[in-house]
Design an enzyme around this catalytic site. Structure first.
Site, PDB file in Angstrom:
ATOM      1  N   HIS A 184     -13.744  23.634  40.202  1.00  0.00           N
ATOM      2  CA  HIS A 184     -12.799  22.776  39.486  1.00  0.00           C
ATOM      3  C   HIS A 184     -12.337  23.439  38.210  1.00  0.00           C
ATOM      4  O   HIS A 184     -12.041  22.767  37.227  1.00  0.00           O
ATOM      5  CB  HIS A 184     -13.448  21.437  39.155  1.00  0.00           C
ATOM      6  CG  HIS A 184     -13.779  20.686  40.381  1.00  0.00           C
ATOM      7  ND1 HIS A 184     -14.979  20.827  41.014  1.00  0.00           N
ATOM      8  CD2 HIS A 184     -13.043  19.863  41.130  1.00  0.00           C
ATOM      9  CE1 HIS A 184     -14.973  20.073  42.097  1.00  0.00           C
ATOM     10  NE2 HIS A 184     -13.813  19.493  42.195  1.00  0.00           N
ATOM     11  N   GLY A 212      -6.433  11.202  35.277  1.00  0.00           N
ATOM     12  CA  GLY A 212      -7.096  10.104  35.979  1.00  0.00           C
ATOM     13  C   GLY A 212      -6.903   8.778  35.242  1.00  0.00           C
ATOM     14  O   GLY A 212      -6.602   7.748  35.855  1.00  0.00           O
TER      15      GLY A 212
HETATM   16  O1  LIG Z   1     -13.340  16.615  41.840  1.00  0.00           O
HETATM   17  C1  LIG Z   1     -13.744  16.195  42.875  1.00  0.00           C
HETATM   18  C2  LIG Z   1     -14.569  14.999  42.987  1.00  0.00           C
HETATM   19  O2  LIG Z   1     -15.394  14.852  41.898  1.00  0.00           O
HETATM   20  P1  LIG Z   1     -15.113  13.950  40.619  1.00  0.00           P
HETATM   21  O3  LIG Z   1     -16.486  13.679  40.150  1.00  0.00           O
HETATM   22  O4  LIG Z   1     -14.323  12.754  41.007  1.00  0.00           O
HETATM   23  O5  LIG Z   1     -14.327  14.788  39.660  1.00  0.00           O
HETATM   24  C3  LIG Z   1     -13.348  16.835  44.083  1.00  0.00           C
HETATM   25  O6  LIG Z   1     -12.397  17.768  43.801  1.00  0.00           O
HETATM   26  C4  LIG Z   1     -14.420  17.462  44.900  1.00  0.00           C
HETATM   27  O7  LIG Z   1     -14.657  16.552  45.874  1.00  0.00           O
END
Ligand SMILES: O=C(COP(=O)(O)O)[C@@H](O)CO
Ligand SMILES: Nc1ncnc2c1ncn2[C@@H]1O[C@H](COP(=O)(O)OP(=O)(O)O)[C@@H](O)[C@H]1O
Length: 578
Positions: free
Chosen positions: A217, A402
């Site tokens: 990420h 988000g």
């Molecule tokens: O980011 C993902 C999910 O995790 P979060 O905790 O909602 O950020 C995703 O890209 C990997 O499943």
């Protein structure tokens, strides 16, 4: 750099639309994600995978015969909501129950877990499995806290092949757990990824240096060292993965392993092959037989320049599942007998267009709550970039995105509910569902809990009292701690919610009017949010980068404090009745 996008907030939805248009014989779109376009045998266990967008071919590209039955597709780097997961699972299942499999990220754990409960309650047996292959994200004695990276593929494939072979849900789950327990990954990166619409990467690696122990990420690596040659990179990857053998594997020699050399986005195929050349030599030297190795992009992070090595130590049971045929848009192996295409059922879920009865007093309160949700949304809009920057210090930089999607969805749902004549409770429940559904991610699930708890306390009949508001916030605080498992000191929004709730309850019990009590509590919230800068995170995305976050407040704590401060002026004076 992610160069081609329209509205960045629509990126994930538009990418999914194009993906489905490109693969009509393998996948079809359903609310919440995609399912196989082909018919599945009645009674077969459905393996439903999922996660955030930005990782293609994870997760939608892994849907097809011999692989997943469906994928719930979240926003960029955010888990899909429980509602999405449930919708995809309903569309995919054919009477054998559902295994929900995902990378072990906080948002995924919350949403897939909630979806499993909802599915089970409606008579569809459901199990969950969070993949934990990334060695760098926690020590072996805390392996349950590790993240899922390219090992997702091995686990999903083993489970799906077992389902395809007619195994029942408990067996499919056991096999997925076995594959997960025997899978380890480790990666390195040379540059971070840039989110659609952003003008700089989430992290950078200094010229001539390499980040070691990356996430998917855009999280920075766990350490740094000079850029190696391809052979040196291979040596680091192999020695690290061979350095932690799972239970039941005494020594590498004589073992057979599924091997994945995964490109994270901008390390290209020929570079990967140069690295794999040495990986193959080293595995052979160690006496490990590589079975059906995969060299390519299996889980990515937009344009991140990184590479990871995954080994699943095969057993007699796992090997045929790994080598079984599959036919998904991004993963094809052997020959699959093509199943008939499903004729989609055009009856979609209809939007709720009625609300339960409410009194005039509660409708008036609902209008005040609506005004508060408007202020909340505007506050998030103004601070979205700042929230993203704070989250990027040790997390994935998506907190602003988000919160924006969630608060906008909540406000829009509340407007609809108010038009239908909803009372305060119903209006907040509709807003809660919309927030969790639109935002996904950890904070989406938790804000859903907060709005729902406050709504329950306000009810649809009487004019809410100060004590009821305080009790709703206390219930919200308890609900967030119960769902997320965090406590004060873990560097999360709980560090603000708990003192805010205590202060509000104490002040209202002392007889302060709600406006005054809320003001006092909002001060506590701001102080508590600032104080999170001194904490080390113990939960959520920031945990593996604990030291990097010292000196920066927690993003979710900061947004909560901003919101309670801004909302104060709107609804407090009109809600109180003493
Ligand atoms: O980011 C993902 C999910 O995790 P979060 O905790 O909602 O950020 C995703 O890209 C990997 O499943
Ligand atoms: N277990 C938890 N309990 C409470 N709050 C949490 C937990 N994990 C993370 N958070 C909060 O969520 C925030 C991150 O939200 P967001 O970035 O939207 O979600 P994600 O990390 O899923 O991308 C963190 O800053 C923290 O305040």
């Amino acid at each position: 750099m992610t160069r081609l996008s329209n509205d960045p907030a629509a990126f994930a939805d538009e990418a999914l639309e194009g993906f489905v248009a490109a693969h009509p014989r393998r996948v079809r779109q359903v609310p919440g994600g995609v399912v196989r376009a082909t018919r599945t045998a009645p009674g077969q266990v459905a393996v439903v995978v999922g996660g955030g967008s930005g990782h293609y071919p994870a997760f939608s590209g892994l849907v097809g015969q011999g692989l997943a039955h469906g994928a719930a597709v979240g926003n960029v780097f955010a888990s899909p909501s429980a509602h999405q997961v449930r919708q995809v699972a309903r569309a995919a299942e054919t009477g054998g129950g559902v295994l929900l499999a995902y990378g072990n990220y906080a948002g995924d754990v919350l949403h897939f877990g909630q979806a499993a409960e909802l599915l089970t309650a409606e008579g569809i047996p459901a199990r969950t499995l969070g993949v934990t292959d990334d060695m760098s994200s926690a020590s072996p004695d805390e392996a349950h806290k590790r993240r899922g990276v390219a090992g997702d593929l091995v686990v999903f494939k083993a489970a799906a092949a077992a389902a395809e072979a007619g195994q029942p849900l408990d067996q499919v789950t056991r096999i997925a757990e076995l594959a997960n327990a025997r899978t380890r990954s480790f990666g390195v990166a040379f540059s971070g990824c840039t989110l659609p619409g952003a003008d700089h990467p989430l992290f950078t690696v200094p010229e001539g240096r390499m980040a070691v122990g990356l996430g998917i990420h855009g999280e920075p690596g766990m350490g740094e060292r000079p850029v190696p040659t391809a052979d040196e990179a291979a040596e680091l990857l192999v020695s690290t993965v061979l350095g932690e053998l799972p239970e039941g594997v005494e020594a590498p020699r004589g073992q057979r392993a599924a091997v994945i050399l995964n490109g994270l986005g901008s390390v290209k195929y020929e570079e990967l092959f140069v690295v794999y050349r040495r990986v193959a030599q080293l595995l052979a030297d160690a006496g490990v037989e590589a079975v059906d190795p995969e060299v390519g992009e299996l889980v990515t992070s937009f344009d991140m320049a990184g590479v990871s090595l995954t080994l699943c130590w095969l057993t007699d049971e796992l090997e045929p599942l790994w080598t079984a045929p599959a036919d998904a848009p991004a993963y094809r192996k052997g020959t699959v007998d093509p199943a008939d295409l499903v004729v989609p059922d055009p009856s979609a879920e209809t939007a709720e267009d009625t609300v339960p009865p409410a009194t005039d007093e509660s409708r008036e309160a609902a209008r005040t709550v609506l005004a508060a949700l408007r202020v909340l949304k505007d506050t998030v809009d103004v601070h979205a970039d700042e929230l993203g920057r704070i989250d990027a210090v040790a997390g994935d930089g998506d907190h602003g995105i988000g919160m924006r999607r969630g608060s906008t969805g909540a406000y829009e749902a509340a407007v609809r509910a108010e038009t239908l004549g909803a009372g305060a409770e119903t209006l907040l429940q509709r807003a809660a569902d919309a927030w969790a559904d639109r935002a996904g991610g950890t904070s989406g699930a938790l804000w859903g809990v907060i709005l729902r708890a406050v709504g329950t306390a306000l009810g649809d009949t009487a004019r809410p009292t100060a004590a009821e508001v305080a009790s709703g916030v206390a219930q919200a605080s308890a609900g967030v701690r119960e769902l997320g498992g965090a406590e004060v000191g873990d560097k999360t929004m709980v560090d603000v919610l708990v003192p805010f709730s205590y202060a509000l309850t104490a002040a209202t019990r002392a007889g302060q009017p709600l406006a005054t009590a809320w003001d006092t509590a909002a001060h506590s919230a701001s102080a508590a949010a600032e104080a999170t800068a001194d904490l080390l995170p113990r939960m959520g995305r920031a945990r593996p980068h604990a030291e990097k976050s010292l000196g920066t407040p927690d993003a979710g704590a900061h947004s909560l404090a901003l919101i309670v401060r801004a909302v104060h002026g709107v609804f407090v004076p009109t809600l109180e009745n003493h």
